[in-house]
Design a protein around this motif. Structure first.
Motif, mmCIF file in Angstrom:
data_model
loop_
_atom_site.group_PDB
_atom_site.id
_atom_site.type_symbol
_atom_site.label_atom_id
_atom_site.label_comp_id
_atom_site.label_asym_id
_atom_site.label_seq_id
_atom_site.Cartn_x
_atom_site.Cartn_y
_atom_site.Cartn_z
ATOM 1 N N SER A 423 30.833 46.062 3.373
ATOM 2 C CA SER A 423 29.965 44.932 3.875
ATOM 3 C C SER A 423 30.702 43.732 4.070
ATOM 4 C CB SER A 423 28.835 44.420 3.535
ATOM 5 O OG SER A 423 27.655 45.327 3.764
ATOM 6 N N LEU A 424 31.604 43.753 2.660
ATOM 7 C CA LEU A 424 32.334 42.149 2.777
ATOM 8 C C LEU A 424 34.159 42.390 3.711
ATOM 9 C CD1 LEU A 424 33.155 39.526 0.969
ATOM 10 C CD2 LEU A 424 34.277 40.976 -0.973
ATOM 11 N N SER A 425 34.096 44.008 3.615
ATOM 12 C CA SER A 425 35.408 43.623 5.256
ATOM 13 C C SER A 425 34.763 42.898 6.064
ATOM 14 C CB SER A 425 35.683 45.102 4.621
ATOM 15 O OG SER A 425 36.088 45.289 3.935
ATOM 16 N N VAL A 426 33.268 43.662 6.205
ATOM 17 C CA VAL A 426 33.013 43.690 8.113
ATOM 18 C C VAL A 426 32.816 41.991 7.684
ATOM 19 C CG1 VAL A 426 31.220 43.615 9.225
ATOM 20 C CG2 VAL A 426 31.806 45.423 7.711
ATOM 21 N N TRP A 427 31.817 41.411 6.873
ATOM 22 C CA TRP A 427 31.592 39.741 7.040
ATOM 23 C C TRP A 427 32.914 38.693 7.439
ATOM 24 C CZ3 TRP A 427 26.646 37.786 7.039
ATOM 25 C CH2 TRP A 427 26.868 36.742 6.456
ATOM 26 N N ARG A 428 33.997 39.490 6.244
ATOM 27 C CA ARG A 428 35.188 38.874 6.917
ATOM 28 C C ARG A 428 35.183 38.419 8.167
ATOM 29 N NH1 ARG A 428 37.945 40.983 2.725
ATOM 30 N NH2 ARG A 428 37.340 39.296 1.372
ATOM 31 N N GLU A 429 35.755 39.881 8.802
ATOM 32 C CA GLU A 429 35.566 39.823 9.975
ATOM 33 C C GLU A 429 35.294 39.103 11.033
ATOM 34 O OE1 GLU A 429 38.416 40.566 11.799
ATOM 35 O OE2 GLU A 429 39.148 41.430 9.235
ATOM 36 N N LEU A 430 33.287 39.263 10.469
ATOM 37 C CA LEU A 430 32.309 37.966 11.572
ATOM 38 C C LEU A 430 32.514 36.494 10.614
ATOM 39 C CD1 LEU A 430 28.912 40.026 10.759
ATOM 40 C CD2 LEU A 430 30.471 40.247 12.780
ATOM 41 N N VAL A 431 33.239 35.942 10.338
ATOM 42 C CA VAL A 431 33.484 34.897 10.140
ATOM 43 C C VAL A 431 34.519 34.200 10.786
ATOM 44 C CG1 VAL A 431 34.970 32.170 8.057
ATOM 45 C CG2 VAL A 431 32.838 34.644 7.246
ATOM 46 N N ARG A 432 35.280 35.155 10.886
ATOM 47 C CA ARG A 432 36.604 35.312 12.118
ATOM 48 C C ARG A 432 36.269 34.953 13.707
ATOM 49 N NH1 ARG A 432 39.531 38.749 8.910
ATOM 50 N NH2 ARG A 432 41.607 37.745 8.140
ATOM 51 N N LEU A 433 35.199 35.528 13.895
ATOM 52 C CA LEU A 433 34.472 35.843 15.093
ATOM 53 C C LEU A 433 33.920 34.281 15.593
ATOM 54 C CD1 LEU A 433 34.055 37.927 17.263
ATOM 55 C CD2 LEU A 433 31.959 38.237 15.918
ATOM 56 N N THR A 434 33.206 33.721 14.425
ATOM 57 C CA THR A 434 32.077 32.737 14.855
ATOM 58 C C THR A 434 33.225 31.596 15.646
ATOM 59 O OG1 THR A 434 33.021 32.136 12.504
ATOM 60 C CG2 THR A 434 30.509 32.914 12.903
ATOM 61 N N ALA A 435 34.342 31.635 15.461
ATOM 62 C CA ALA A 435 35.512 30.660 15.802
ATOM 63 C C ALA A 435 35.094 30.676 17.288
ATOM 64 C CB ALA A 435 37.163 30.528 15.741
ATOM 65 N N PRO A 449 31.803 33.667 -9.478
ATOM 66 C CA PRO A 449 32.780 33.897 -10.658
ATOM 67 C C PRO A 449 33.981 33.401 -9.679
ATOM 68 C CG PRO A 449 32.061 36.278 -10.638
ATOM 69 C CD PRO A 449 31.340 35.846 -9.525
ATOM 70 N N SER A 450 34.609 32.805 -10.302
ATOM 71 C CA SER A 450 35.522 32.265 -9.507
ATOM 72 C C SER A 450 36.966 33.691 -9.937
ATOM 73 C CB SER A 450 36.564 31.337 -10.864
ATOM 74 O OG SER A 450 36.760 31.825 -11.965
ATOM 75 N N GLY A 451 37.861 33.558 -8.537
ATOM 76 C CA GLY A 451 38.669 34.732 -7.851
ATOM 77 C C GLY A 451 38.090 35.781 -7.085
ATOM 78 N N ALA A 452 36.311 35.884 -7.509
ATOM 79 C CA ALA A 452 35.996 36.612 -6.928
ATOM 80 C C ALA A 452 36.477 36.921 -5.381
ATOM 81 C CB ALA A 452 34.576 37.309 -7.467
ATOM 82 N N GLY A 453 36.695 38.222 -4.517
ATOM 83 C CA GLY A 453 36.873 38.262 -3.374
ATOM 84 C C GLY A 453 35.950 37.695 -1.855
ATOM 85 N N ASP A 459 35.225 30.060 -0.467
ATOM 86 C CA ASP A 459 36.008 28.540 -0.581
ATOM 87 C C ASP A 459 37.436 28.084 0.547
ATOM 88 O OD1 ASP A 459 35.062 28.131 -2.556
ATOM 89 O OD2 ASP A 459 36.217 29.342 -3.912
ATOM 90 N N GLN A 460 37.181 28.703 1.395
ATOM 91 C CA GLN A 460 37.761 29.290 2.407
ATOM 92 C C GLN A 460 37.300 28.943 4.402
ATOM 93 O OE1 GLN A 460 40.488 32.655 2.825
ATOM 94 N NE2 GLN A 460 41.207 32.332 0.962
ATOM 95 N N THR A 461 36.389 29.147 3.545
ATOM 96 C CA THR A 461 35.482 29.125 5.421
ATOM 97 C C THR A 461 34.305 28.422 5.109
ATOM 98 O OG1 THR A 461 35.084 31.310 5.178
ATOM 99 C CG2 THR A 461 36.552 30.744 6.161
ATOM 100 N N GLY A 462 33.837 27.196 5.954
ATOM 101 C CA GLY A 462 32.565 27.099 6.154
ATOM 102 C C GLY A 462 31.846 26.200 5.435
ATOM 103 N N GLU A 463 30.383 25.342 5.541
ATOM 104 C CA GLU A 463 29.999 24.792 4.494
ATOM 105 C C GLU A 463 29.156 25.692 3.404
ATOM 106 O OE1 GLU A 463 28.757 21.518 6.823
ATOM 107 O OE2 GLU A 463 28.632 22.574 8.388
#
Length: 751
Positions: A423-435, A449-453, A459-463
């Motif tokens: 599901s994380l793999s899908v969520w990552r692609e959906l984050v790109r789709l929001t653009a 925890p820091s370092g978790a995927g 930290d890279q996307t959104g608010e």
């Protein structure tokens, strides 16, 4: 040999040129038996059948003679064991020889041992294990119905106790292993049935087996969930209380975190107990609490993003906060007036076992979905394929793209910290789709925890909106809504221990309303917390790892504020590891840090860990804590506080410590020292010699307390006159009377 395959009826099919061998079948469930076609083969006495069972369970592998001897007799074989094995094998070979003289031999001998050459399909246990593996594949590939069919077939093979009546250590070990596999099969079947909504059937199927295996927490969890979803909430709560009582009695501990979390969900009618579907208003309603106050800034931000997506602008919002702070409630409140489709999914501790489960739940992808696209995707994902295959991720993303082309879409994924990797793999692609799509993603999670995927993606996307506790005014408003305006001071003080956590505050109000009145505050001024309420609050934190639970248990014994180094010492951790653990508890909103000192962010959590600790364990920990701190060079008055805080049993270490440090406590803690002297002197194991030494410490403490205003100590007090203080000057006697209760001025006596 060809691999086992399923036919259209999900039954085993097997083809081989060894027709005579295929006609030979072995049953190891129940009594060990063998058939050639429909004719049962006479296998002989128990030891001979044990040899056959070993060879069958290791079919197509060489089994040495020594291994067979160990299996039949264990560590004490008879002198004739070698000859007996030869006799048993010869008799079995004769019995199992195919009637077709041209057929291959079934039981072969070679220089190292013996080999039973049969296909796996010929042995019921091999078929059982193959069916279990087939069910796992089908379940991983989103085919719960196929998994159920395979598991039903597997359970049909289980005719009774495996290797029944066979002697020897091998048979005993295999019986236990196969019984465990059967229970696991029952659990897997129940989980698949829950996934397809057969809750009443699961409750009926599991009631008996769960009562016979109260320590199998996965089994109990499935029973609780199925009872709740069948409308039998009270029965589910009763089952947990029964399991809890047995666990405490037999293991001396509470049930595990997953089961206690399930109990708390049922007790609070947590919306996460129900699968939510896209555009299902009931799913949103289940996430909303009965009362919602405050959060004006956060609500305004979320509603602005919702308005944005309704006008064609995508986005990503992350809601982070500790347990019970109200993440789900906030999002549900904001989504109430959304005018576009909303998909809701909730992850849990079991999500990792089901790839894509969270995303499929968000999107309403299921076999019976009225939308043919969703139903088609559900069927496509059920086949035997790699659950992390990029094509599967692309298929789900393509469905979201099609939905967004029709109308703006909001997806809310709750408890993302338990999200499965697929599901994380899908969520990552959906984050790109929001653009470039009208897609709003909202994810709620506890501190990561820091370092978790997931943390890196956040930290890279959104608010990110970090949700804190309610303000004092908001907490007062919630309290007033729950119990009425102008609550009595004792209730307000009681509620204040929640420190603005709405879930804890609601639990405390429930406790007050249940008990009708509050007990008197305990010794350190904290409002008393009923044990039943303490158990509920502690169970809400059952998701914490064992080391974090241990840290909080120790911390509950300290003063409300305590040095960080003290916690590190009692945990016996390297400095860096202790600091990391403390950071996690601070980030989780359970501890607060003020320089080098720590304290509980919510006093009620401290009370919960303290109140649920059995007295015997609490006393033992106080005693252990004092010794650890003393060995580390902690000031004597600090160690004395832990010995005096609870009636710690007097042992040799406690006695020697008081004798060694009693005088030194006079300037800082004379009354504490006097109490410890009396306790040690009164202990039945204290010798007359030690009691005499303790009387000297007692006299010294009294002299210090009886000093006059100029600092001149009072004269030496004879032991026989300590109880009256008659030897003291009138002024010194008066000071003692003002400063001490009578029992502390009296000479301690043995009990």
């Amino acid at each position: 040999m060809k691999p086992l395959q399923f036919d259209s009826h999900r039954r085993f099919s097997y083809s081989t040129s060894w027709e005579a061998v295929v006609r030979l079948r072995f049953a190891l469930f129940g009594q060990v038996q063998a058939w050639y076609d429909d004719d049962e083969i006479v296998l002989g006495p128990a030891h001979r059948r044990t040899v056959l069972a070993v060879l069958a369970l290791r079919a197509n592998q060489v089994v040495t003679r020594s291994e067979l001897i160990d299996a039949v007799w264990g560590e004490h074989p008879p002198a004739s064991a070698n000859g007996s094995i030869y006799t048993y094998v010869s008799a079995l070979r004769k019995a199992l020889t195919p009637r077709d003289p041209e057929a291959h031999a079934v039981l072969e001998s070679n220089a190292t041992g013996y080999l039973l050459r049969v296909p796996d399909e010929a042995i019921d246990i091999a078929r059982f294990e193959a069916l279990r593996e087939e069910a796992r594949r089908r379940y991983r590939n989103s085919d719960p119905l196929g998994a159920i069919a395979a598991l039903d077939d597997a359970l049909d093979l289980y005719r009774g106790e495996p290797l029944a009546d066979l002697p020897g250590p091998f048979a005993a070990a295999q019986r236990e292993r196969l019984k465990e596999l059967r229970l696991d099969t029952v659990e897997q079947r129940a989980r698949a049935l829950v996934d397809v909504g057969e809750h009443a059937r699961v409750a009926a199927d599991l009631s008996d087996v769960a009562s016979r295996h109260p320590m199998r927490e996965n089994l109990q969890d499935l029973l609780l969930l199925s009872l709740y979803r069948s409308g039998r909430r009270d029965e589910a709560l009763e089952v947990f209380e029964s399991v809890r009582a047995i666990t405490i009695e037999q293991l001396g501990t509470e049930p595990g975190s997953a089961l206690t979390t399930r109990y708390d969900q049922i007790r609070s009618d947590d919306p996460a107990l129900w699968p939510a579907e896209t555009n299902d208003s009931s799913g949103l309603a289940r996430l909303r609490p009965g009362v919602f106050v405050g959060r004006d800034t956060e609500l305004a931000h979320l509603r602005s993003a919702i308005t944005g997506v309704e006008h064609g602008h995508g986005g990503v919002i992350w809601i982070e906060g500790g347990a019970g702070v109200g993440k789900s409630a906030l999002v549900a409140e904001a989504l109430t007036d959304a005018r576009c489709p909303v998909g809701i999914g909730v992850a849990d501790e079991f999500s990792s076992a089901s790839p894509f489960r969270l995303m499929l739940s968000c999107l309403g992808v299921r076999h019976a979905a009225p939308d043919p696209r969703r139903a088609l995707l559900a069927r496509a994902l059920k086949g035997p394929r790699d659950p992390d295959h990029p094509a599967d991720v692309a298929s789900i993303v393509e469905l979201v793209r099609e939905l967004c082309a029709q109308a703006p879409l909001i997806l809310f994924a709750d408890d993302l910290h338990w999200m499965d990797s697929a599901s994380l793999s899908v969520w990552r692609e959906l984050v790109r789709l929001t653009a470039d799509s009208p897609l709003l993603l909202i994810g709620a999670h506890r501190p990561l925890p820091s370092g978790a995927g997931l943390a890196e993606l956040r930290d890279q996307t959104g608010e990110t909106r970090r949700l804190r506790e309610l303000s004092e005014d908001e907490a007062s408003e919630l309290l007033a809504v729950l119990i009425g305006p102008s609550p009595e001071p004792a209730v307000a003080e009681f509620a204040a221990t929640a420190a603005g956590n709405p879930r804890f505050l609601t639990d405390l109000v429930d406790a007050w309303q249940t008990h009708g009145a509050l007990a008197e505050p305990d010794g350190d001024g904290r409002p008393a917390l009923p044990v039943s309420a303490a158990q509920v609050i502690k169970r809400r934190l059952a998701f914490l790892p064992a080391r974090a639970q241990e840290a909080l248990r120790w911390a509950a014994l300290f003063d409300p504020e305590f040095p960080t180094r003290d916690l590190a010492m009692v945990l016996d951790l390297p400095a860096t590891e202790a600091e990391r653990l403390v950071d996690e508890l601070v980030d989780a909103g359970l501890l607060r840090r003020d320089g080098q000192r720590l304290g509980f962010r919510h006093p009620v959590v401290r009370q919960a860990f303290h109140a649920t600790m059995p007295q015997a364990i609490r006393l033992a920990l106080h005693r252990q804590l004092a010794e650890i701190l003393d060995a580390a060079g902690t000031p004597a008055e600090h160690v004395a506080g832990f010995l005096a805080a609870a009636p710690v049993p007097v042992d040799t270490w406690v006695r020697e410590w008081v004798l060694r440090n009693g005088h030194a406590l006079a300037p800082s803690s004379p009354k504490v020292a006097l109490r410890l002297v009396r306790r040690v002197s009164s202990a039945p194991d204290t010798t007359d010699d030690d009691r005499s030494r303790l009387e000297g410490v007692h006299r010294g403490l009294l002299r210090w307390l009886a000093e006059d205003g100029s600092g001149t100590p009072a004269p030496e007090i004879p032991p026989q006159r300590i109880s009256t203080g008659a030897y003291l000057a009138d002024a010194a006697r008066g000071r003692l009377a003002d400063r001490l209760p009578p029992e502390l001025a009296c000479r301690p006596e043995p009990q």
